[in-house]
Design a protein around this motif. Structure first.
Motif, PDB file in Angstrom:
ATOM      1  N   ALA A  13       0.830  -1.215   0.000  1.00 26.64           N
ATOM      2  CA  ALA A  13       0.000   0.000   0.000  1.00 26.64           C
ATOM      3  C   ALA A  13       0.862   1.261   0.000  1.00 26.64           C
ATOM      4  N   ARG A  14       2.106   1.120   0.467  1.00 25.49           N
ATOM      5  CA  ARG A  14       3.019   2.269   0.461  1.00 25.49           C
ATOM      6  C   ARG A  14       3.233   2.812  -0.942  1.00 25.49           C
ATOM      7  N   TRP A  15       3.067   1.933  -1.941  1.00 24.79           N
ATOM      8  CA  TRP A  15       3.399   2.325  -3.314  1.00 24.79           C
ATOM      9  C   TRP A  15       2.194   2.901  -4.049  1.00 24.79           C
ATOM     10  N   LEU A  16       1.058   2.932  -3.373  1.00 20.49           N
ATOM     11  CA  LEU A  16      -0.127   3.526  -3.995  1.00 20.49           C
ATOM     12  C   LEU A  16      -0.134   5.016  -3.715  1.00 20.49           C
ATOM     13  N   LYS A  17       0.116   5.797  -4.758  1.00 21.72           N
ATOM     14  CA  LYS A  17       0.193   7.251  -4.577  1.00 21.72           C
ATOM     15  C   LYS A  17      -0.647   7.935  -5.642  1.00 21.72           C
ATOM     16  N   ALA A  18      -1.136   9.137  -5.316  1.00 18.28           N
ATOM     17  CA  ALA A  18      -1.958   9.877  -6.287  1.00 18.28           C
ATOM     18  C   ALA A  18      -1.078  10.361  -7.436  1.00 18.28           C
ATOM     19  N   SER A  19      -1.598  10.256  -8.672  1.00 13.23           N
ATOM     20  CA  SER A  19      -0.825  10.798  -9.796  1.00 13.23           C
ATOM     21  C   SER A  19      -1.195  12.269  -9.992  1.00 13.23           C
ATOM     22  N   ASP A  20      -0.238  13.028 -10.516  1.00 14.18           N
ATOM     23  CA  ASP A  20      -0.461  14.461 -10.756  1.00 14.18           C
ATOM     24  C   ASP A  20      -1.666  14.706 -11.650  1.00 14.18           C
ATOM     25  N   VAL A  21      -1.805  13.832 -12.686  1.00 10.94           N
ATOM     26  CA  VAL A  21      -2.863  14.091 -13.645  1.00 10.94           C
ATOM     27  C   VAL A  21      -4.225  13.893 -13.012  1.00 10.94           C
ATOM     28  N   ARG A  22      -4.364  12.846 -12.229  1.00 10.83           N
ATOM     29  CA  ARG A  22      -5.659  12.635 -11.583  1.00 10.83           C
ATOM     30  C   ARG A  22      -5.951  13.788 -10.631  1.00 10.83           C
ATOM     31  N   GLU A  23      -4.910  14.333 -10.007  1.00 19.56           N
ATOM     32  CA  GLU A  23      -5.113  15.512  -9.151  1.00 19.56           C
ATOM     33  C   GLU A  23      -5.607  16.690  -9.993  1.00 19.56           C
ATOM     34  N   LEU A  24      -4.975  16.848 -11.177  1.00 26.28           N
ATOM     35  CA  LEU A  24      -5.365  17.975 -12.037  1.00 26.28           C
ATOM     36  C   LEU A  24      -6.772  17.805 -12.606  1.00 26.28           C
ATOM     37  N   LEU A  25      -7.232  16.524 -12.657  1.00 23.17           N
ATOM     38  CA  LEU A  25      -8.540  16.278 -13.256  1.00 23.17           C
ATOM     39  C   LEU A  25      -9.659  16.992 -12.525  1.00 23.17           C
ATOM     40  N   LYS A  26      -9.406  17.325 -11.254  1.00 25.16           N
ATOM     41  CA  LYS A  26     -10.468  18.029 -10.533  1.00 25.16           C
ATOM     42  C   LYS A  26     -10.787  19.372 -11.213  1.00 25.16           C
ATOM     43  N   TYR A  27      -9.793  19.929 -11.899  1.00 24.24           N
ATOM     44  CA  TYR A  27     -10.037  21.181 -12.613  1.00 24.24           C
ATOM     45  C   TYR A  27     -10.997  20.990 -13.785  1.00 24.24           C
ATOM     46  N   THR A  28     -11.011  19.749 -14.342  1.00 24.65           N
ATOM     47  CA  THR A  28     -11.874  19.543 -15.510  1.00 24.65           C
ATOM     48  C   THR A  28     -13.349  19.565 -15.099  1.00 24.65           C
ATOM     49  N   GLN A  29     -13.611  19.434 -13.807  1.00 29.05           N
ATOM     50  CA  GLN A  29     -15.006  19.503 -13.332  1.00 29.05           C
ATOM     51  C   GLN A  29     -15.470  20.957 -13.225  1.00 29.05           C
ATOM     52  N   ASP A  30     -14.516  21.905 -13.236  1.00 33.07           N
ATOM     53  CA  ASP A  30     -14.868  23.305 -13.021  1.00 33.07           C
ATOM     54  C   ASP A  30     -15.000  23.997 -14.374  1.00 33.07           C
ATOM     55  N   PRO A  31     -16.234  24.351 -14.766  1.00 33.49           N
ATOM     56  CA  PRO A  31     -16.422  24.899 -16.123  1.00 33.49           C
ATOM     57  C   PRO A  31     -15.737  26.245 -16.340  1.00 33.49           C
ATOM     58  N   SER A  32     -15.323  26.908 -15.247  1.00 32.50           N
ATOM     59  CA  SER A  32     -14.681  28.213 -15.452  1.00 32.50           C
ATOM     60  C   SER A  32     -13.193  28.054 -15.754  1.00 32.50           C
ATOM     61  N   ILE A  33     -12.698  26.819 -15.731  1.00 32.14           N
ATOM     62  CA  ILE A  33     -11.271  26.586 -16.014  1.00 32.14           C
ATOM     63  C   ILE A  33     -11.110  25.996 -17.404  1.00 32.14           C
ATOM     64  N   ILE A  34     -10.158  26.519 -18.148  1.00 34.98           N
ATOM     65  CA  ILE A  34      -9.851  25.943 -19.461  1.00 34.98           C
ATOM     66  C   ILE A  34      -8.809  24.864 -19.218  1.00 34.98           C
ATOM     67  N   SER A  35      -9.230  23.603 -19.396  1.00 33.64           N
ATOM     68  CA  SER A  35      -8.307  22.514 -19.068  1.00 33.64           C
ATOM     69  C   SER A  35      -7.741  21.876 -20.324  1.00 33.64           C
ATOM     70  N   PHE A  36      -6.413  21.983 -20.457  1.00 31.96           N
ATOM     71  CA  PHE A  36      -5.689  21.211 -21.472  1.00 31.96           C
ATOM     72  C   PHE A  36      -5.062  19.999 -20.786  1.00 31.96           C
ATOM     73  N   ALA A  37      -5.501  19.732 -19.543  1.00 30.91           N
ATOM     74  CA  ALA A  37      -4.788  18.768 -18.706  1.00 30.91           C
ATOM     75  C   ALA A  37      -5.269  17.333 -18.866  1.00 30.91           C
ATOM     76  N   GLY A  38      -6.557  17.103 -18.965  1.00 31.74           N
ATOM     77  CA  GLY A  38      -7.048  15.722 -18.950  1.00 31.74           C
ATOM     78  C   GLY A  38      -6.790  15.023 -20.269  1.00 31.74           C
ATOM     79  N   GLY A  39      -7.195  13.754 -20.318  1.00 28.78           N
ATOM     80  CA  GLY A  39      -7.162  13.023 -21.581  1.00 28.78           C
ATOM     81  C   GLY A  39      -8.591  12.670 -21.937  1.00 28.78           C
ATOM     82  N   LEU A  40      -9.488  13.624 -21.732  1.00 19.99           N
ATOM     83  CA  LEU A  40     -10.912  13.311 -21.854  1.00 19.99           C
ATOM     84  C   LEU A  40     -11.413  13.562 -23.271  1.00 19.99           C
TER      85      LEU A  40
END
Ligand SMILES: Cc1ncc(COP(=O)(O)O)c(C=O)c1O
Length: 413
Positions: A13-40
């Motif tokens: 379980a020590r090796w299970l860590k959050a990835s940066d991209v999944r962290e950035l994905l929270k921005y894709t939920q916010d319509p006021s942010i222009i996200s070039f970050a996800g792979g959606l």
């Protein structure tokens, strides 16, 4: 007082860590942010009308098989359709060498589970899809990275490395590639290098994992056959996905490869989740069998081509001289390189403050990261947002580059 639940965690379980991209994905939920970050995918790429027809049909079926438990390797009718789909791509496929998975991501996790002991060597390009690192995290491989250029992985370097490893008595567990519209760079492996990869896999008896979710998203240039179609001796594992051509919400992907490996992956699946989302599998089967995929693809390609064109044109206008970028012929991403003394992570807060986000490049490297890259996604944002967001990034890059140059401080910079 007893220690918290963390004290009970297994070593892995020590090796299970959050990835940066999944962290950035929270921005894709916010319509006021222009996200070039996800792979959606764009929501405009979802086949809404086709799905309405399919849902109705599935709910009319006798005994409602779409809602029932199903076999672990996958719905037999879907596996037959996948066999034809792979045959159209030139692959000599069969249903009994196919396992349907919850996206290509789950296939990667199962490959780790079946093939890797801690310290085993996995060869990947530098950079590579960062979901590979999360999929394999608990299996703790040692990554060996091989550079790529606009024609994909440098097969000469790969051959030298495989030879050197073999001399040391090391047989890597697999070579991982994203052959078509690579995530994150948008480049594709040339036909010549694909043939070379197929040969190297057979010569060194090391499987190539060919992760090809963007195969159908070509909007320019000639299609290139998968490595799996050039494979004579069963050393290629081909991964496919419906995430980019139907919808990621169904979580339907598959793996095709050597029978012994596919059977083990199916056993891993039995333990993990019994079988892949039955409703999603029936949807994917109908989507293929009714010819809807083939009819829908031109719409997705036209949409992404326009978005790519808008992004490239705006970059040309606004990005400063010392910045370069790839020009993908399909897929969803392009890769930007800024002067090597700069780090795209340090520009991100200023971009986010202006409500624009992207993925800094460092997370895509297994070895020493190169911090002067960013991945930009063009499938999700609207064309006006691409225009606006790229303009903002261009100004920020210009400012970062000018302030890194030697000379008197810039007034007002
Ligand atoms: C190269 C690559 N492999 C696998 C995946 C995961 O795909 P899926 O949704 O099929 O799990 C992605 C998603 O972005 C990807 O880019």
């Amino acid at each position: 007082m007893t220690a918290g639940v963390e004290a009970l965690f297994a070593e892995r379980a020590r090796w299970l860590k959050a990835s940066d991209v999944r962290e950035l994905l929270k921005y894709t939920q916010d319509p006021s942010i222009i996200s070039f970050a996800g792979g959606l995918p764009s929501q405009d790429a979802f086949p809404r009308d086709e799905l309405r027809v399919i849902f109705e049909e599935l709910l009319q079926e006798d005994r409602l098989p779409a809602l029932q438990y199903g076999p672990t390797p996958g719905d037999p009718a879907l596996r037959r359709e996948l066999t034809s789909l792979m045959a159209r791509r030139g692959i000599d496929a069969s249903a009994d060498r196919t396992v349907v998975t919850h996206g290509a991501q789950q296939a990667l996790e199962f490959l780790g589970r079946v093939l890797l002991d801690p310290g085993d060597i996995v060869i990947a390009t530098r950079p590579t899809y960062l979901g590979l690192f999360t999929a394999l995290a608990t299996y703790r491989p040692t990554y060996h990275d091989v550079p790529l250029d606009e024609d994909g992985i440098l097969t000469d370097v790969l051959e030298d490395d495989l030879r050197a490893l073999a001399l040391d008595g090391i047989r890597p567990k697999f070579i991982y590639v994203v052959p078509t519209f690579h995530n994150p760079t948008g480049t594709s492996i040339s036909a010549r290098r694909r043939r070379r990869l197929a040969d190297l896999a057979a010569t060194y008896e090391v499987p190539v994992i060919e992760d090809d979710p963007y195969h159908d998203l070509r909007f320019e240039g000639d299609p290139v056959a998968p490595i799996a179609s050039m494979n004579r001796e069963g050393w290629i594992v081909y991964l496919g996905s419906f995430s980019k051509t139907l919808a990621p919400g169904f979580r339907i992907g598959w793996a095709h490869g050597p029978p012994a490996l596919i059977q083990k992956m199916a056993l891993a699946k039995q333990g993990a989740d019994l079988f892949t989302n039955g409703f999603g599998q029936r949807v994917a089967e109908r989507y293929l069998a009714l010819g809807m995929l083939d009819r829908h693809l031109p719409r997705i390609r036209a949409l992404y081509r326009r978005k790519r064109d808008v992004m490239l044109a705006r970059m040309q206008e606004t990005f400063p001289d010392r910045v370069t970028w790839t020009r993908p012929e399909g897929g969803m991403f392009l890769w930007v390189t800024i002067p090597s003394e700069l780090d795209t992570r340090s520009i991100l807060p200023a971009a986010a403050a202006q409500r624009v986000v992207y993925v800094p490049g460092h997370g895509f490297f297994a070895g020493t990261p190169e911090p002067n890259h960013m991945r930009l996604n063009y499938s999700l944002p609207s064309e006006p947002d691409i225009e606006k967001g790229i303009g903002i990034l261009g100004a920020l890059l210009d400012r970062a580059i000018r302030s890194s140059l030697p000379g008197p401080p810039l007034i007002g910079a």
